[in-house]
Design a protein around this motif. Structure first.
Motif, short mmCIF file in Angstrom:
data_model
loop_
_atom_site.label_atom_id
_atom_site.label_comp_id
_atom_site.label_asym_id
_atom_site.label_seq_id
_atom_site.Cartn_x
_atom_site.Cartn_y
_atom_site.Cartn_z
N LEU A 33 -3.40 5.27 -7.78
CA LEU A 33 -1.98 5.82 -7.17
C LEU A 33 -1.37 4.61 -7.01
O LEU A 33 -1.56 3.42 -6.73
CB LEU A 33 -2.64 6.11 -5.61
N SER A 34 -0.04 4.70 -6.87
CA SER A 34 1.05 3.72 -6.77
C SER A 34 1.26 3.55 -5.52
O SER A 34 0.66 3.97 -4.40
CB SER A 34 2.40 4.36 -7.29
N ALA A 35 1.78 2.30 -5.18
CA ALA A 35 2.16 1.74 -3.76
C ALA A 35 2.88 2.86 -2.89
O ALA A 35 2.43 2.96 -1.59
CB ALA A 35 2.48 0.39 -3.69
N LYS A 36 3.64 3.34 -3.65
CA LYS A 36 4.65 4.25 -2.94
C LYS A 36 3.70 5.62 -2.64
O LYS A 36 3.86 6.00 -1.43
CB LYS A 36 5.82 4.91 -3.85
N ASP A 114 -0.38 -0.81 4.87
CA ASP A 114 -1.50 0.46 4.23
C ASP A 114 -1.91 0.15 2.85
O ASP A 114 -2.82 0.05 2.30
CB ASP A 114 -0.82 1.97 4.69
N ALA A 115 -0.84 0.19 1.93
CA ALA A 115 -1.26 0.20 0.61
C ALA A 115 -1.84 -1.02 0.15
O ALA A 115 -2.86 -1.02 -0.52
CB ALA A 115 0.02 0.49 -0.48
N GLU A 116 -1.30 -2.09 0.51
CA GLU A 116 -2.17 -3.64 0.46
C GLU A 116 -3.57 -3.40 0.95
O GLU A 116 -4.34 -3.93 0.41
CB GLU A 116 -1.25 -4.89 0.85
N LYS A 135 2.56 -10.13 0.73
CA LYS A 135 2.31 -9.07 0.92
C LYS A 135 0.92 -9.02 2.16
O LYS A 135 0.62 -7.88 2.57
CB LYS A 135 1.84 -7.96 -0.18
N LEU A 136 0.33 -10.28 2.09
CA LEU A 136 -0.63 -10.40 3.32
C LEU A 136 -0.31 -11.63 3.98
O LEU A 136 -0.14 -12.56 3.35
CB LEU A 136 -2.09 -10.55 2.60
N LYS A 137 -0.40 -11.39 5.30
CA LYS A 137 0.01 -12.37 6.24
C LYS A 137 -1.22 -12.97 6.83
O LYS A 137 -2.18 -12.17 7.05
CB LYS A 137 1.02 -12.34 7.18
#
Length: 157
Positions: A33-36, A114-116, A135-137
């Motif tokens: 699945l794509s990130a979208k 969510d996607a990450e 994309k990750l803090k």
């Protein structure tokens, strides 16, 4: 997933019994699945089911031999329609998971969409790459955060 349109993907995911999906199968689904698509699928009841299943399995995926004497509280903040918080406590060779934010001070906090999150826990993303791409803090112990994957059996797609 048969069709690449988001509506059919959401329908197919909604019909899945996540308790019956193996970690490698989950990793293959996420990889396809794509990130979208992942972002669009993670709403309402489906999001609650997916996150509940992922965190519910974390205890079984834990590798106590790798954790050794580690004692740490890891807070996960997954952003989306609403922010969802889970906490992973590692102590004395055991791992416990709780939904919601406790009053305890975490050793590290991981914040991602969510996607990450789904890509990370399914072995489809590298935490260092996600961090470098912002994309990750990470708040708190970055060293612990960068090595978390070694404490869990992460599926491979």
């Amino acid at each position: 997933m048969a069709d690449n349109s988001t509506g059919s993907v959401i329908d197919e995911l909604s019909a899945l019994d996540f308790a019956a999906v193996s970690p490698p199968e989950f990793a293959r689904i996420v990889k396809g699945l794509s990130a979208k698509q992942l972002g669009e699928a993670m709403h309402g009841e489906l999001r609650t089911r997916v996150l509940g299943e992922v965190f519910g399995r974390m205890k079984q995926q834990f590798r106590p031999e790798a954790a050794g004497r580690l004692t740490a509280l890891i807070r996960w903040k997954i952003t989306g329609d609403t922010d969802v918080v889970y906490e992973t406590s590692i102590a004395e060779g055991a791992c416990t998971i709780s939904a919601g934010r406790s009053d305890a001070e975490p050793r590290t906090t991981l914040i991602m969409a969510d996607a990450e999150f789904l890509r990370l826990v399914s072995g489809n993303a590298n935490p260092v790459t996600l961090f470098m791409m912002r994309k990750l803090k990470v708040a708190g112990d970055v060293g612990l955060a960068s090595g978390l994957t070694r404490y869990f059996n992460i599926p491979k797609a």
